[in-house]
Structures are given as structure tokens and as C-alpha cells.
Design a protein around this motif. Sequence first.
Motif, PDB file in Angstrom:
ATOM      1  N   MET A  31       0.832  -1.190   0.000  1.00 13.06           N
ATOM      2  CA  MET A  31       0.000   0.000   0.000  1.00 13.06           C
ATOM      3  C   MET A  31       0.875   1.252   0.000  1.00 13.06           C
ATOM      4  SD  MET A  31      -3.311   0.087   2.388  1.00 13.06           S
ATOM      5  CE  MET A  31      -4.689  -0.906   1.967  1.00 13.06           C
ATOM      6  N   LYS A  32       0.505   2.222  -0.806  1.00 15.29           N
ATOM      7  CA  LYS A  32       1.253   3.463  -0.885  1.00 15.29           C
ATOM      8  C   LYS A  32       0.783   4.472   0.155  1.00 15.29           C
ATOM      9  CE  LYS A  32       2.076   3.131  -5.841  1.00 15.29           C
ATOM     10  NZ  LYS A  32       3.005   2.075  -5.686  1.00 15.29           N
ATOM     11  N   ILE A  33      -0.412   4.285   0.660  1.00 16.74           N
ATOM     12  CA  ILE A  33      -0.959   5.224   1.643  1.00 16.74           C
ATOM     13  C   ILE A  33      -1.467   4.421   2.837  1.00 16.74           C
ATOM     14  CG2 ILE A  33      -3.282   5.285   0.655  1.00 16.74           C
ATOM     15  CD1 ILE A  33      -3.237   8.325   1.297  1.00 16.74           C
ATOM     16  N   SER A  34      -1.179   4.908   4.017  1.00 17.29           N
ATOM     17  CA  SER A  34      -1.590   4.192   5.223  1.00 17.29           C
ATOM     18  C   SER A  34      -2.898   4.744   5.761  1.00 17.29           C
ATOM     19  CB  SER A  34      -0.495   4.310   6.289  1.00 17.29           C
ATOM     20  OG  SER A  34      -0.418   5.643   6.755  1.00 17.29           O
ATOM     21  N   ARG A  35      -3.467   3.971   6.653  1.00 13.73           N
ATOM     22  CA  ARG A  35      -4.705   4.415   7.299  1.00 13.73           C
ATOM     23  C   ARG A  35      -4.451   5.700   8.090  1.00 13.73           C
ATOM     24  NH1 ARG A  35      -9.418   1.248   9.913  1.00 13.73           N
ATOM     25  NH2 ARG A  35     -10.199   2.771  11.392  1.00 13.73           N
ATOM     26  N   GLN A  36      -3.262   5.815   8.689  1.00 14.11           N
ATOM     27  CA  GLN A  36      -2.922   7.019   9.449  1.00 14.11           C
ATOM     28  C   GLN A  36      -2.880   8.239   8.531  1.00 14.11           C
ATOM     29  OE1 GLN A  36      -1.169   4.105   9.760  1.00 14.11           O
ATOM     30  NE2 GLN A  36      -2.097   3.532  11.706  1.00 14.11           N
ATOM     31  N   ASP A  37      -2.388   8.049   7.297  1.00 12.20           N
ATOM     32  CA  ASP A  37      -2.378   9.159   6.333  1.00 12.20           C
ATOM     33  C   ASP A  37      -3.797   9.614   6.015  1.00 12.20           C
ATOM     34  OD1 ASP A  37       0.405   9.154   6.115  1.00 12.20           O
ATOM     35  OD2 ASP A  37       0.368   7.692   4.462  1.00 12.20           O
ATOM     36  N   VAL A  38      -4.698   8.657   5.840  1.00 14.02           N
ATOM     37  CA  VAL A  38      -6.093   8.984   5.531  1.00 14.02           C
ATOM     38  C   VAL A  38      -6.742   9.679   6.720  1.00 14.02           C
ATOM     39  CG1 VAL A  38      -8.350   8.034   4.916  1.00 14.02           C
ATOM     40  CG2 VAL A  38      -6.284   7.110   3.854  1.00 14.02           C
ATOM     41  N   GLU A  39      -6.458   9.210   7.926  1.00 19.67           N
ATOM     42  CA  GLU A  39      -6.993   9.860   9.123  1.00 19.67           C
ATOM     43  C   GLU A  39      -6.490  11.300   9.228  1.00 19.67           C
ATOM     44  OE1 GLU A  39      -5.647   7.215  12.189  1.00 19.67           O
ATOM     45  OE2 GLU A  39      -7.437   5.942  12.037  1.00 19.67           O
ATOM     46  N   TYR A  40      -5.210  11.501   8.906  1.00 17.60           N
ATOM     47  CA  TYR A  40      -4.620  12.838   8.966  1.00 17.60           C
ATOM     48  C   TYR A  40      -5.290  13.767   7.949  1.00 17.60           C
ATOM     49  CZ  TYR A  40      -1.134  16.534   8.577  1.00 17.60           C
ATOM     50  OH  TYR A  40      -0.509  17.750   8.541  1.00 17.60           O
ATOM     51  N   VAL A  41      -5.465  13.294   6.724  1.00 20.50           N
ATOM     52  CA  VAL A  41      -6.107  14.102   5.684  1.00 20.50           C
ATOM     53  C   VAL A  41      -7.560  14.384   6.058  1.00 20.50           C
ATOM     54  CG1 VAL A  41      -6.841  14.128   3.263  1.00 20.50           C
ATOM     55  CG2 VAL A  41      -4.548  13.332   3.855  1.00 20.50           C
ATOM     56  N   ALA A  42      -8.247  13.399   6.604  1.00 20.93           N
ATOM     57  CA  ALA A  42      -9.643  13.599   7.031  1.00 20.93           C
ATOM     58  C   ALA A  42      -9.717  14.653   8.130  1.00 20.93           C
ATOM     59  CB  ALA A  42     -10.229  12.275   7.515  1.00 20.93           C
ATOM     60  N   ARG A  43      -8.762  14.617   9.052  1.00 17.71           N
ATOM     61  CA  ARG A  43      -8.745  15.619  10.131  1.00 17.71           C
ATOM     62  C   ARG A  43      -8.494  17.013   9.565  1.00 17.71           C
ATOM     63  NH1 ARG A  43      -5.861  12.929  13.207  1.00 17.71           N
ATOM     64  NH2 ARG A  43      -3.781  13.781  12.792  1.00 17.71           N
ATOM     65  N   ALA A  63      -9.345  18.010   6.645  1.00 17.84           N
ATOM     66  CA  ALA A  63     -10.559  18.389   5.927  1.00 17.84           C
ATOM     67  C   ALA A  63     -11.756  18.507   6.865  1.00 17.84           C
ATOM     68  CB  ALA A  63     -10.860  17.359   4.835  1.00 17.84           C
ATOM     69  N   ARG A  64     -11.513  18.314   8.157  1.00 16.10           N
ATOM     70  CA  ARG A  64     -12.568  18.384   9.162  1.00 16.10           C
ATOM     71  C   ARG A  64     -13.690  17.384   8.879  1.00 16.10           C
ATOM     72  NH1 ARG A  64      -9.513  22.059  10.606  1.00 16.10           N
ATOM     73  NH2 ARG A  64      -9.702  24.096  11.480  1.00 16.10           N
ATOM     74  N   LEU A  65     -13.276  16.165   8.502  1.00 14.22           N
ATOM     75  CA  LEU A  65     -14.223  15.089   8.235  1.00 14.22           C
ATOM     76  C   LEU A  65     -14.157  14.067   9.362  1.00 14.22           C
ATOM     77  CD1 LEU A  65     -13.506  14.409   4.459  1.00 14.22           C
ATOM     78  CD2 LEU A  65     -15.421  15.683   5.420  1.00 14.22           C
ATOM     79  N   THR A  66     -15.299  13.601   9.780  1.00 17.26           N
ATOM     80  CA  THR A  66     -15.361  12.517  10.744  1.00 17.26           C
ATOM     81  C   THR A  66     -15.743  11.264   9.975  1.00 17.26           C
ATOM     82  OG1 THR A  66     -16.091  14.061  12.448  1.00 17.26           O
ATOM     83  CG2 THR A  66     -16.430  11.725  12.878  1.00 17.26           C
ATOM     84  N   LEU A  67     -14.822  10.316   9.924  1.00 15.95           N
ATOM     85  CA  LEU A  67     -15.065   9.091   9.169  1.00 15.95           C
ATOM     86  C   LEU A  67     -15.181   7.912  10.117  1.00 15.95           C
ATOM     87  CD1 LEU A  67     -12.491   9.546   6.249  1.00 15.95           C
ATOM     88  CD2 LEU A  67     -14.934  10.029   6.206  1.00 15.95           C
ATOM     89  N   GLU A  68     -16.141   7.043   9.836  1.00 14.91           N
ATOM     90  CA  GLU A  68     -16.300   5.800  10.585  1.00 14.91           C
ATOM     91  C   GLU A  68     -15.175   4.853  10.188  1.00 14.91           C
ATOM     92  OE1 GLU A  68     -18.617   5.372  12.916  1.00 14.91           O
ATOM     93  OE2 GLU A  68     -19.336   7.404  12.524  1.00 14.91           O
ATOM     94  N   GLU A  75     -15.488   3.524   6.747  1.00 11.81           N
ATOM     95  CA  GLU A  75     -15.233   4.559   5.750  1.00 11.81           C
ATOM     96  C   GLU A  75     -13.733   4.806   5.593  1.00 11.81           C
ATOM     97  OE1 GLU A  75     -19.009   7.589   5.896  1.00 11.81           O
ATOM     98  OE2 GLU A  75     -17.697   7.585   7.654  1.00 11.81           O
ATOM     99  N   LEU A  76     -13.008   4.745   6.712  1.00 13.27           N
ATOM    100  CA  LEU A  76     -11.555   4.900   6.653  1.00 13.27           C
ATOM    101  C   LEU A  76     -10.932   3.797   5.808  1.00 13.27           C
ATOM    102  CD1 LEU A  76     -10.620   5.959  10.282  1.00 13.27           C
ATOM    103  CD2 LEU A  76     -10.160   7.238   8.204  1.00 13.27           C
ATOM    104  N   GLU A  77     -11.383   2.575   5.990  1.00 12.67           N
ATOM    105  CA  GLU A  77     -10.866   1.459   5.193  1.00 12.67           C
ATOM    106  C   GLU A  77     -11.188   1.661   3.718  1.00 12.67           C
ATOM    107  OE1 GLU A  77      -8.836  -1.004   6.080  1.00 12.67           O
ATOM    108  OE2 GLU A  77      -8.811  -0.065   8.060  1.00 12.67           O
ATOM    109  N   LEU A  78     -12.412   2.072   3.416  1.00 11.61           N
ATOM    110  CA  LEU A  78     -12.824   2.307   2.034  1.00 11.61           C
ATOM    111  C   LEU A  78     -11.984   3.419   1.406  1.00 11.61           C
ATOM    112  CD1 LEU A  78     -14.872   1.812  -0.302  1.00 11.61           C
ATOM    113  CD2 LEU A  78     -16.286   3.588   0.752  1.00 11.61           C
TER     114      LEU A  78
END
Length: 95
Positions: free
Chosen positions: A1-13, A15-20, A23-26
Motif C-alpha cells: 500500500m502506498k498510503i496508510s490508514r494514518q495518512d487517511v486519518e490525517y487528511v480527514a482531520r 478536511a474536518r471530516l469525521t469518518l467511521e 469509511e476509513l478502510e474504504l
Amino acid sequence: MKISRQDVEYVARLARLTLEPEELELMTGQMDAILGYVDKLNELNTDGIEPTAHAVPMANAFRADEVKASIGIERALQNAPRADGDCFKVPKVIE
């Protein structure tokens, strides 16, 4: 994987998004697929190809600037829901 779950959580934060969690896995899978596609595009030989902003040559599509009379304060405020003197009155959006 080129992007980690932590990277997605960081980007979501950012963007002020709350992801379940699901949704984070998706999103992690989808963003990894996008990055994989971009990486595949990097394999193309682009030697001798000039970078462009448009697919076809374009000249300046903007009209020349011309000085014109303004519409005036009364006319500008005519359809305003609320006005205060010569200004638009809007609800406060920053606390």
C-alpha cells in the motif's frame, strides 16, 4: 500500500471530516488505487512532449478591461435581505 490508514486519518482531520472505521478502510483503498494509477502514468514516456494547460492551443479568452459606471449603492442593496446604511448586513460566521 502506498498510503496508510494514518495518512487517511490525517487528511480527514485536515478536511474536518469525521469518518467511521469502515469509511476509513474504504477511503484508504480508494486513495491507494488513485495513487497506483498516478504511479502507472509516471511510466509513460513523455520525452519531447511540451506541458500544456489546455488540450488545444488557446489565445487570451478574456475581454479587454473597460471602465464602466457602477450600478450604485441603492441598486446594489435593492435585493439584499438586510442592509445597514451603505453595507450588506450578514450573519456572523466566525465565533
